[in-house]
Design a protein around this motif. Structure first.
Motif, PDB file in Angstrom:
ATOM      1  N   ALA A 458       0.817  -1.165   0.180  1.00  0.00           N
ATOM      2  CA  ALA A 458       0.036   0.017   0.016  1.00  0.00           C
ATOM      3  C   ALA A 458       1.009   1.292  -0.115  1.00  0.00           C
ATOM      4  CB  ALA A 458      -0.900   0.154   1.305  1.00  0.00           C
ATOM      5  N   THR A 459       0.873   2.130  -1.114  1.00  0.00           N
ATOM      6  CA  THR A 459       1.611   3.233  -1.197  1.00  0.00           C
ATOM      7  C   THR A 459       0.748   4.503  -1.012  1.00  0.00           C
ATOM      8  OG1 THR A 459       1.378   3.143  -3.417  1.00  0.00           O
ATOM      9  CG2 THR A 459       3.224   2.069  -2.521  1.00  0.00           C
ATOM     10  N   ASP A 460      -0.605   4.505  -1.160  1.00  0.00           N
ATOM     11  CA  ASP A 460      -1.471   5.747  -1.042  1.00  0.00           C
ATOM     12  C   ASP A 460      -2.630   5.490  -0.028  1.00  0.00           C
ATOM     13  OD1 ASP A 460      -3.689   4.621  -2.464  1.00  0.00           O
ATOM     14  OD2 ASP A 460      -2.480   4.609  -4.252  1.00  0.00           O
ATOM     15  N   LEU A 461      -3.078   6.443   0.408  1.00  0.00           N
ATOM     16  CA  LEU A 461      -3.922   6.475   1.521  1.00  0.00           C
ATOM     17  C   LEU A 461      -5.405   5.468   1.050  1.00  0.00           C
ATOM     18  CD1 LEU A 461      -4.493   7.944   4.168  1.00  0.00           C
ATOM     19  CD2 LEU A 461      -6.036   9.356   3.338  1.00  0.00           C
ATOM     20  N   ALA A 462      -5.750   5.660   0.098  1.00  0.00           N
ATOM     21  CA  ALA A 462      -6.857   4.576  -0.456  1.00  0.00           C
ATOM     22  C   ALA A 462      -6.643   3.158  -0.385  1.00  0.00           C
ATOM     23  CB  ALA A 462      -7.506   5.002  -1.818  1.00  0.00           C
ATOM     24  N   ILE A 566     -10.271  13.065   1.887  1.00  0.00           N
ATOM     25  CA  ILE A 566      -9.587  12.318   1.005  1.00  0.00           C
ATOM     26  C   ILE A 566     -10.353  10.919   0.424  1.00  0.00           C
ATOM     27  CG2 ILE A 566      -7.554  11.171   0.024  1.00  0.00           C
ATOM     28  CD1 ILE A 566      -6.239  12.859   2.327  1.00  0.00           C
ATOM     29  N   VAL A 567     -10.749  10.724  -0.786  1.00  0.00           N
ATOM     30  CA  VAL A 567     -11.706   9.578  -1.379  1.00  0.00           C
ATOM     31  C   VAL A 567     -10.678   8.298  -0.981  1.00  0.00           C
ATOM     32  CG1 VAL A 567     -12.823   8.683  -3.106  1.00  0.00           C
ATOM     33  CG2 VAL A 567     -12.943  10.991  -2.709  1.00  0.00           C
ATOM     34  N   VAL A 568     -11.318   7.454  -0.462  1.00  0.00           N
ATOM     35  CA  VAL A 568     -10.525   6.153  -0.070  1.00  0.00           C
ATOM     36  C   VAL A 568     -11.487   4.819  -0.385  1.00  0.00           C
ATOM     37  CG1 VAL A 568      -9.031   7.080   1.836  1.00  0.00           C
ATOM     38  CG2 VAL A 568     -11.305   5.986   2.506  1.00  0.00           C
ATOM     39  N   GLY A 569     -12.554   5.120  -0.851  1.00  0.00           N
ATOM     40  CA  GLY A 569     -13.513   4.039  -1.116  1.00  0.00           C
ATOM     41  C   GLY A 569     -14.797   4.450  -1.686  1.00  0.00           C
ATOM     42  N   ARG A 570     -15.631   3.517  -2.356  1.00  0.00           N
ATOM     43  CA  ARG A 570     -16.729   3.771  -2.903  1.00  0.00           C
ATOM     44  C   ARG A 570     -18.048   2.913  -2.261  1.00  0.00           C
ATOM     45  NH1 ARG A 570     -13.308   3.719  -7.252  1.00  0.00           N
ATOM     46  NH2 ARG A 570     -12.889   5.755  -8.220  1.00  0.00           N
ATOM     47  N   GLU A 571     -19.243   3.291  -2.098  1.00  0.00           N
ATOM     48  CA  GLU A 571     -20.263   2.587  -1.638  1.00  0.00           C
ATOM     49  C   GLU A 571     -21.591   2.840  -2.213  1.00  0.00           C
ATOM     50  OE1 GLU A 571     -20.853   2.497   2.592  1.00  0.00           O
ATOM     51  OE2 GLU A 571     -19.650   1.031   3.049  1.00  0.00           O
ATOM     52  N   ASP A 572     -21.976   2.023  -3.131  1.00  0.00           N
ATOM     53  CA  ASP A 572     -23.485   2.337  -4.055  1.00  0.00           C
ATOM     54  C   ASP A 572     -23.001   3.876  -4.635  1.00  0.00           C
ATOM     55  OD1 ASP A 572     -24.280   0.026  -3.441  1.00  0.00           O
ATOM     56  OD2 ASP A 572     -25.361   0.882  -1.395  1.00  0.00           O
ATOM     57  N   ARG A 573     -24.052   4.868  -4.306  1.00  0.00           N
ATOM     58  CA  ARG A 573     -23.918   6.148  -4.883  1.00  0.00           C
ATOM     59  C   ARG A 573     -23.070   7.056  -3.910  1.00  0.00           C
ATOM     60  NH1 ARG A 573     -29.890   7.231  -7.289  1.00  0.00           N
ATOM     61  NH2 ARG A 573     -29.889   5.529  -8.826  1.00  0.00           N
ATOM     62  N   ASN A 597      -8.187   8.690  -3.662  1.00  0.00           N
ATOM     63  CA  ASN A 597      -7.158   9.641  -3.228  1.00  0.00           C
ATOM     64  C   ASN A 597      -7.701  11.047  -3.775  1.00  0.00           C
ATOM     65  OD1 ASN A 597      -5.435   7.720  -1.948  1.00  0.00           O
ATOM     66  ND2 ASN A 597      -5.208   6.984  -3.949  1.00  0.00           N
ATOM     67  N   GLN A 598      -8.751  11.384  -4.477  1.00  0.00           N
ATOM     68  CA  GLN A 598      -9.016  12.893  -4.793  1.00  0.00           C
ATOM     69  C   GLN A 598      -9.545  13.316  -3.493  1.00  0.00           C
ATOM     70  OE1 GLN A 598     -11.848  12.964  -7.917  1.00  0.00           O
ATOM     71  NE2 GLN A 598     -12.488  15.101  -7.459  1.00  0.00           N
ATOM     72  N   ARG A 599      -8.987  14.691  -3.765  1.00  0.00           N
ATOM     73  CA  ARG A 599      -9.123  15.693  -2.228  1.00  0.00           C
ATOM     74  C   ARG A 599     -10.619  16.586  -2.565  1.00  0.00           C
ATOM     75  NH1 ARG A 599      -4.826  15.767   1.143  1.00  0.00           N
ATOM     76  NH2 ARG A 599      -2.999  14.525   0.524  1.00  0.00           N
ATOM     77  N   LEU A 600     -11.555  16.260  -1.667  1.00  0.00           N
ATOM     78  CA  LEU A 600     -12.739  17.010  -1.594  1.00  0.00           C
ATOM     79  C   LEU A 600     -12.675  18.022  -0.487  1.00  0.00           C
ATOM     80  CD1 LEU A 600     -15.004  14.339  -2.650  1.00  0.00           C
ATOM     81  CD2 LEU A 600     -14.053  15.887  -4.304  1.00  0.00           C
TER      82      LEU A 600
END
Length: 620
Positions: A458-462, A566-573, A597-600
């Motif tokens: 693992a090299t990035d946060l996600a 920081i986006v680390v995963g997805r769940e449905d919508r 890993n996109q920053r919001l």
């Protein structure tokens, strides 16, 4: 003669009852009715002019009539008390009661007399056999009814105060019922039900805060999780007289977070030999003593943002915490770390040490000076070896949550080299203790962990977030197995006996061997470890939920908070975000596609402290 007359009346009434005449007054359930017609069934008229066809056994004759209309059953004035006093303790009929109380037996007086019987205070029974109750029974019933009426008035007044969020001091005992639901100690609350609320711990929590029974920031989670909330109150014995090696000539440093209250380890460098000194807690805590059983029942210290609940009495820390006294007793682990990072030349002894307390921040500025430069070199060799053996380093966000003067202070924990150095020194001591015990045949709880299912680096946060889920929890076993997450073939926890039972257990076993006594058996070690591990589940859950609670209070008190996720995963919508500033996880609905890993940029939405939930909205 009177008895014969009463029997004749009863027979007459029974004849009427079997076939009540038209226009007679009958009792249908608890209501008056007029007989309209008789056929296969009896047609009766009820209040309001409604008709109903019923069976003969469904009605009971009160008066043969004639009753032309139920409106004739007007209230009657009579000598009710006098009638009861004359008949007290005897049996009568409805006809006699009506004549005695109202001087007439009419449909109206029959109904009035029956209402007196139906009330059940002075008379009871059926129309054919009415009992006049004794004064003792009547007075007892009056007292009970008065008490019930008073209780009902009190209950209604209490609910009105609750609805207005203004409870009185005398309401405290009642609110304990709501508190038990809020703490998960019961599943029902009559009060919440009466107020129209769902009977859930969250609603109970919210209600207690609204009415001022709990303070606005009250943290219920330690109690709800079953964790202890007070330090043990047990006597602490004196330190025994025993031989110790004098290591006070070595500079020893207890390095920890600023404000740490239980310093239980320190580092010394003696040429190429590294010493890890650990508070000699087992010197005061004998196996199966009251103190040991209490520590086992707790499993660990409970670290809350607002306070610490100790596994052992605070006097133990005061006496044994390294650096809290000019000279401290310790169990010292000495070893060398070879060129390839291997642990060798292990020595364990009871010792005296002189310890200086330093913070990570202070040591961070001195890493290039003696002795910290040499300590860091040793730690780096050891870390390189662990990395080569598959150790996983997950650099997920961490914060310190503290309550200072009633205010929530959240401080991100930076990735300090000094912290990493001390962590590796503690891991070296853990491996050294494990190897020493294995070589000497001392049963201890080894800390083991199987390799993760996913072996990808693992090299990035996600990726780190996903990889953390691949690991199974560390477990304790008397069988020496590897710890995959640490990259160690052998490891035990041995550097925190002030705050963790498994470390204390290792120390007790080593001290028994050093003193020439028989250590506990492997079976007994697993029994003790299992008890403490079960207890520590409540500790860990209480800590996790308490941290979440105080973070939400921080957001509630800072409604204009904005930060980064920081986006680390997805769940449905929705996307799963990690908020580094709060070390907090959030799920947010998104319209557009986002990348891992996109920053919001985020802002606070709704905070529900009682339900332990928070929502965020994406900015821009």
């Amino acid at each position: 003669m009177l008895i014969r007359f009463l029997e004749q009346v009863k027979r007459a009434l029974s004849i009427y009852q079997a076939n009540p005449p038209i226009d007679s007054l009958v009792l249908y359930k608890i209501r008056p009715a007029r007989v309209v017609s008789i056929g296969e069934k009896i047609e009766i008229e009820l209040d309001g002019g409604h008709s109903k066809r019923v069976r003969a056994k469904d009605v009971e004759l009160l008066h043969p009539g004639p009753l032309r209309s139920l409106s004739e059953l007007a209230p009657q004035q009579g000598e009710l008390t006098e009638a009861w006093e004359l008949l007290e303790g005897s049996e009568t009929t409805l006809k006699d009661l009506a004549e005695l109380a109202f001087n007439a037996f009419t449909p109206a007086t029959a109904w009035a007399a029956w209402q007196l019987v139906a009330e059940g205070l002075t008379f009871t029974g059926r129309p054919q056999a009415i009992q006049a109750r004794t004064r003792e029974l009547v007075e007892r019933e009056q007292a009970e009814r008065a008490a019930r009426d008073a209780a009902e008035r009190d209950w209604k007044a209490f609910l009105e105060r609750m609805a207005a969020a203004c409870p009185a001091p005398e309401d405290t005992h009642r609110l304990g019922e709501v508190e038990r639901l809020a703490l998960g100690q019961s599943e029902h609350s009559r009060i919440l039900e009466a107020l129209g609320h769902q009977q859930t711990p969250g609603n109970a929590h919210r209600t207690l805060v609204q009415v001022g029974y709990w303070e606005r920031n009250h943290n219920p989670y330690p109690v709800r999780c079953g964790a202890p909330t007070q330090d043990p109150d047990l006597p602490v014995p004196e330190l025994p007289e025993e031989d110790r090696i004098d290591l006070t000539h070595l500079s020893a440093y207890a390095i920890d977070d600023e404000g740490n209250q239980d310093p239980d380890d320190a580092l010394s460098l003696d040429g190429e030999r590294l010493w890890v000194h650990v508070a000699d807690v087992a010197a005061l805590i004998d196996p199966d003593s009251d103190l040991e059983r209490e520590a086992r029942a707790r499993g660990a210290n409970l670290y809350l943002p607002e306070r610490i609940v100790n596994m052992l009495p605070s006097a133990v820390t005061d006496r044994l915490g390294l650096g809290l006294q000019p000279v401290s007793p310790a169990l010292s682990f000495g070893f060398r770390c070879g060129d390839a990072g291997e642990i060798e030349a292990i020595e364990v002894c009871r010792s005296w040490v002189r310890v200086e307390r330093l913070s990570y921040d202070v040591v961070e500025t001195q890493l290039d000076t003696a002795p910290f430069a040499a300590l860091r070199t040793i730690a780096n060799r050891f870390r390189d070896r662990r990395s080569a053996q598959g150790a996983t380093s997950l650099e997920l966000p961490e914060v310190s949550v503290r309550v200072v003067d009633g205010q929530v202070v959240i401080r991100p924990l930076p990735r300090l080299k000094s912290r990493a150095m001390v962590m590796d020194a503690m891991l070296m001591a853990g491996e050294a203790a494990a190897r020493f015990c294995l070589d000497q045949g001392i049963p201890i709880p080894f800390a083991t962990q199987p390799p993760p299912e996913n072996g990808d680096e693992a090299t990035d946060l996600a990726a780190m977030y996903a990889r953390r889920r691949c690991f199974k929890p560390t477990r304790l076993s008397v069988e020496p197995e590897s710890h995959a997450g640490l990259g160690l073939p052998l490891y035990t926890r041995a550097t925190s006996p002030l705050r963790r039972y498994s470390d204390l257990l290792v120390h007790q076993q080593i001290r028994a061997w050093l003193g020439g006594r028989e250590p506990r058996s492997a079976q007994r070690i697993m029994e003790c470890s299992g008890e403490a591990d079960t207890a520590s589940i409540a500790i860990r859950r209480g800590e996790r939920l308490s941290n979440q609670h105080w973070k939400l209070l921080f957001l509630r008190d800072n409604p204009n908070w904005k930060g980064e996720g920081i986006v680390v995963g997805r769940e449905d919508r929705k996307v799963i975000l990690l908020l580094p500033e709060l070390a907090m996880e959030a799920r947010v609905r998104v319209r557009d596609e986002v990348e891992l890993n996109q920053r919001l940029r985020l802002a606070v939405g709704e905070i529900d402290v009682a339900e332990l939930t928070a929502s965020f909205r994406i900015l821009g």
